[in-house]
Design an enzyme around this catalytic site. Sequence first.
Site, PDB file in Angstrom:
ATOM      1  N   ARG A 112      -9.041  -0.183   3.403  1.00  0.00           N
ATOM      2  CA  ARG A 112      -8.673   0.168   2.030  1.00  0.00           C
ATOM      3  C   ARG A 112      -9.318  -0.762   1.002  1.00  0.00           C
ATOM      4  O   ARG A 112      -9.438  -0.393  -0.163  1.00  0.00           O
ATOM      5  CB  ARG A 112      -7.144   0.103   1.862  1.00  0.00           C
ATOM      6  CG  ARG A 112      -6.339   1.076   2.716  1.00  0.00           C
ATOM      7  CD  ARG A 112      -6.450   2.517   2.264  1.00  0.00           C
ATOM      8  NE  ARG A 112      -5.665   2.822   1.097  1.00  0.00           N
ATOM      9  CZ  ARG A 112      -4.541   3.561   1.110  1.00  0.00           C
ATOM     10  NH1 ARG A 112      -4.051   4.032   2.238  1.00  0.00           N
ATOM     11  NH2 ARG A 112      -3.923   3.833  -0.022  1.00  0.00           N
ATOM     12  N   ILE A 117       4.697  -4.359   9.925  1.00  0.00           N
ATOM     13  CA  ILE A 117       4.964  -3.806   8.600  1.00  0.00           C
ATOM     14  C   ILE A 117       4.366  -2.407   8.646  1.00  0.00           C
ATOM     15  O   ILE A 117       3.215  -2.173   8.274  1.00  0.00           O
ATOM     16  CB  ILE A 117       4.349  -4.682   7.492  1.00  0.00           C
ATOM     17  CG1 ILE A 117       4.815  -6.138   7.645  1.00  0.00           C
ATOM     18  CG2 ILE A 117       4.732  -4.147   6.111  1.00  0.00           C
ATOM     19  CD1 ILE A 117       4.180  -7.120   6.667  1.00  0.00           C
ATOM     20  N   THR A 167       0.816  -1.212   0.000  1.00  0.00           N
ATOM     21  CA  THR A 167       0.000   0.000   0.000  1.00  0.00           C
ATOM     22  C   THR A 167       0.845   1.256   0.000  1.00  0.00           C
ATOM     23  O   THR A 167       0.591   2.203  -0.758  1.00  0.00           O
ATOM     24  CB  THR A 167      -0.932   0.012   1.231  1.00  0.00           C
ATOM     25  OG1 THR A 167      -1.740  -1.157   1.225  1.00  0.00           O
ATOM     26  CG2 THR A 167      -1.832   1.237   1.215  1.00  0.00           C
ATOM     27  N   THR A 168       1.877   1.300   0.828  1.00  0.00           N
ATOM     28  CA  THR A 168       2.746   2.466   0.943  1.00  0.00           C
ATOM     29  C   THR A 168       3.511   2.729  -0.348  1.00  0.00           C
ATOM     30  O   THR A 168       3.921   3.856  -0.619  1.00  0.00           O
ATOM     31  CB  THR A 168       3.724   2.270   2.119  1.00  0.00           C
ATOM     32  OG1 THR A 168       2.967   2.064   3.314  1.00  0.00           O
ATOM     33  CG2 THR A 168       4.615   3.474   2.325  1.00  0.00           C
ATOM     34  N   TYR A 174     -11.831  -3.190  -4.003  1.00  0.00           N
ATOM     35  CA  TYR A 174     -12.936  -2.721  -4.860  1.00  0.00           C
ATOM     36  C   TYR A 174     -13.944  -3.813  -5.194  1.00  0.00           C
ATOM     37  O   TYR A 174     -15.146  -3.578  -5.168  1.00  0.00           O
ATOM     38  CB  TYR A 174     -12.396  -2.088  -6.160  1.00  0.00           C
ATOM     39  CG  TYR A 174     -13.508  -1.537  -7.044  1.00  0.00           C
ATOM     40  CD1 TYR A 174     -14.131  -0.342  -6.711  1.00  0.00           C
ATOM     41  CD2 TYR A 174     -13.935  -2.213  -8.175  1.00  0.00           C
ATOM     42  CE1 TYR A 174     -15.160   0.161  -7.503  1.00  0.00           C
ATOM     43  CE2 TYR A 174     -14.961  -1.730  -8.971  1.00  0.00           C
ATOM     44  CZ  TYR A 174     -15.575  -0.534  -8.630  1.00  0.00           C
ATOM     45  OH  TYR A 174     -16.594  -0.044  -9.402  1.00  0.00           O
ATOM     46  N   LYS A 178      -0.571  -9.976   7.552  1.00  0.00           N
ATOM     47  CA  LYS A 178      -0.437  -8.586   7.987  1.00  0.00           C
ATOM     48  C   LYS A 178      -1.842  -8.080   8.269  1.00  0.00           C
ATOM     49  O   LYS A 178      -2.666  -7.978   7.366  1.00  0.00           O
ATOM     50  CB  LYS A 178       0.232  -7.725   6.914  1.00  0.00           C
ATOM     51  CG  LYS A 178       0.287  -6.241   7.294  1.00  0.00           C
ATOM     52  CD  LYS A 178       0.841  -5.375   6.164  1.00  0.00           C
ATOM     53  CE  LYS A 178       0.810  -3.903   6.547  1.00  0.00           C
ATOM     54  NZ  LYS A 178       1.301  -3.023   5.456  1.00  0.00           N
ATOM     55  N   TYR A 181      -2.516 -10.149   3.338  1.00  0.00           N
ATOM     56  CA  TYR A 181      -2.575  -8.761   3.801  1.00  0.00           C
ATOM     57  C   TYR A 181      -4.037  -8.351   3.920  1.00  0.00           C
ATOM     58  O   TYR A 181      -4.729  -8.186   2.926  1.00  0.00           O
ATOM     59  CB  TYR A 181      -1.818  -7.888   2.805  1.00  0.00           C
ATOM     60  CG  TYR A 181      -1.745  -6.411   3.080  1.00  0.00           C
ATOM     61  CD1 TYR A 181      -2.149  -5.846   4.292  1.00  0.00           C
ATOM     62  CD2 TYR A 181      -1.241  -5.548   2.108  1.00  0.00           C
ATOM     63  CE1 TYR A 181      -2.059  -4.497   4.525  1.00  0.00           C
ATOM     64  CE2 TYR A 181      -1.147  -4.192   2.319  1.00  0.00           C
ATOM     65  CZ  TYR A 181      -1.558  -3.662   3.518  1.00  0.00           C
ATOM     66  OH  TYR A 181      -1.470  -2.305   3.741  1.00  0.00           O
TER      67      TYR A 181
END
Length: 307
Positions: free
Chosen positions: A146, A212, A52-53, A115, A170, A141
């Site tokens: 999100r 993380i 994501t980052t 989504y 995660k 994850y």
Amino acid sequence: MRYDEAKRKLRGSIAPIVTPFKQDYSMDLDKLKELIDWHVESGSHAISVTGTTGEPSSLTAAERITVMETAAKAVNGRVPFVPGTGSTNHDETVDLTKKAQEMGADAALVIVPYYNKPSQHALYKHFKTVADSVDIPLIVYNIPGRTATNLDVKTLARLSEDCPNIIGVKESNKDFEHINRVLLNCGRDFNLYSGIELLCYPMLAIGGAGHISATANVMPEKVAEIYNAWEEGDVKRAQDLHFELMPLNDVLFKDTNPAPLKAALGMMGKIEPVLRMPMDLPTEALQSEIREVLKTYTNVADQVVSK
């Protein structure tokens, strides 16, 4: 790396590195290499990219592979390498995960598809198919804020039982009861990583394998030291670091990650503070707040530019 060995090796602070861009929005791979060197020298226990980052949804599939290959070469086996290979597209996820295996990644981080809002049955089928397509360790994850979908503990437990290469998760999930039930249902040898900054220390207390954390981009040594202190039995030091980092954690999430993070790294001279649209930098007011918070930390205050 065999799966039991991977569980032992993939512990601590797995730093999720940003994808640096130049002012023309092209990828700055030289800066990426510099960031990775800095993290290894600062004590990060492992390196991750294109999570994501790393703004993966702003990258083409080819660009993601380029970032992964560049990072793998820069890490060069000094610490474990765990690229993010998940996507909203199933076939792309399989392909990227296979590419991670080909380039020698120690594990792959595979996000719950965003989504689409798949059912639990569909999530099981998706992750099992990805797991069956490779023989490297996988870290699921789960970030419902999100993706709009929460991976149920029972679904994760079923995956951990049926797919031996799914070694951990995660959890970017603020529901701490859910997080506790992960270890209860998946087994306490299942690697649980915090993706919520304020839960990095608490997760260690229940048997987590590490974190993380996006904040590692700004303070890699302190985020890694939380884990080191806990492992050494220095509970007070781990607690002190937890609270010391709280103001930074708070300000870095006043806008959508990694916007505040890239602003902070720009202030520190580590990267050009550039995001690809539809993302953008925070407001001037928030950037000013970020700058003032950074100045309160002696280890980075002298790096922060005034404007």
